[in-house]
Motif scaffolding. Sequence first.
Motif, PDB file in Angstrom:
ATOM      1  N   LYS A   1      67.439 -17.281  90.101  1.00 13.56           N
ATOM      2  CA  LYS A   1      68.027 -16.817  91.359  1.00 13.56           C
ATOM      3  C   LYS A   1      69.539 -16.816  91.210  1.00 13.56           C
ATOM      4  O   LYS A   1      70.086 -17.599  90.445  1.00 13.56           O
TER       5      LYS A   1
ATOM      6  N   ALA B   1      73.529 -17.417  91.994  1.00 21.31           N
ATOM      7  CA  ALA B   1      74.471 -18.277  92.707  1.00 21.31           C
ATOM      8  C   ALA B   1      75.516 -17.353  93.323  1.00 21.31           C
ATOM      9  O   ALA B   1      75.768 -16.259  92.815  1.00 21.31           O
TER      10      ALA B   1
ATOM     11  N   ASP C   1      79.134 -21.530  96.547  1.00 26.43           N
ATOM     12  CA  ASP C   1      77.988 -22.425  96.342  1.00 26.43           C
ATOM     13  C   ASP C   1      78.432 -23.688  95.611  1.00 26.43           C
ATOM     14  O   ASP C   1      79.224 -23.628  94.671  1.00 26.43           O
TER      15      ASP C   1
ATOM     16  N   GLU D   1      71.258 -25.979  89.617  1.00 25.73           N
ATOM     17  CA  GLU D   1      70.585 -26.019  90.916  1.00 25.73           C
ATOM     18  C   GLU D   1      71.597 -25.921  92.042  1.00 25.73           C
ATOM     19  O   GLU D   1      72.760 -26.291  91.887  1.00 25.73           O
ATOM     20  N   ARG D   2      71.102 -25.432  93.169  1.00 19.84           N
ATOM     21  CA  ARG D   2      71.864 -25.384  94.421  1.00 19.84           C
ATOM     22  C   ARG D   2      70.976 -26.011  95.478  1.00 19.84           C
ATOM     23  O   ARG D   2      69.868 -25.518  95.727  1.00 19.84           O
TER      24      ARG D   2
ATOM     25  N   GLU E   1      67.395 -26.360  94.642  1.00 14.80           N
ATOM     26  CA  GLU E   1      66.692 -25.130  94.258  1.00 14.80           C
ATOM     27  C   GLU E   1      67.152 -24.709  92.861  1.00 14.80           C
ATOM     28  O   GLU E   1      68.351 -24.552  92.608  1.00 14.80           O
TER      29      GLU E   1
ATOM     30  N   LEU F   1      68.179 -22.504  89.947  1.00  8.85           N
ATOM     31  CA  LEU F   1      68.710 -21.157  89.780  1.00  8.85           C
ATOM     32  C   LEU F   1      68.609 -20.677  88.338  1.00  8.85           C
ATOM     33  O   LEU F   1      68.526 -19.472  88.094  1.00  8.85           O
TER      34      LEU F   1
END
Length: 149
Positions: A78, A80, A84, A107-108, A111, A113
Motif C-alpha cells: 500500500k 505511504a 504519514d 508500517e503506518r 498497517e 505497507l
Amino acid sequence: MISDSRFPIPHSQPFSWPTRVYWEDTDAGGVVYHAQYLAFLERARTEWLRALGHGQELLRGSHDLVFAVRAMRIDFRKPARLDDALQVSVALRECRRASLVIDQAIERDGERLLDAEVRVAALDAGRFRPRAIPAALYRELQPLQVRPA
C-alpha cells in the motif's frame, strides 16, 4: 550502545525506526515515490547498526568494513503519503561469515505497507572486495538472528 529511552533497544527484534514522509519523498500526487522506500530501509539498517554500537563510519574507519546491498526483494502493498508517520523495522534473519540477510517492513499505524528482504555483503572498505565480518561483530550478531515464522 545508546541508553536514551527515546531510541529502540537494538537487541529486541525487530528493531524499529520512526520516520515521517516529507514533501521531497513524494510525487506530485503526495504519494511516496517508489525509490524513496529504499532510503527509508537504508536509514533503518544504519540506525540498527548504530544502536548496536557499530556506526558505519566506525566500521569503515576502525575495521575497514562496509556493508553493501547485494540483492533486494520488495513487496509494495500500500502507498505511504505525505505527512504519514512510519515505522521501519529491521530483523536479522541470517548472519553468515561475509553477509547478512535482513527482513524489513514499513508500517503506518500498524498497517503493513511494504515488506523487503535485503541481502548485504561485507566488503573491504578500501578495495570493495568481499571479506569476513570481524569476529567480535559476528559473535554479537549471531544471537540476534530471527527465523521466519
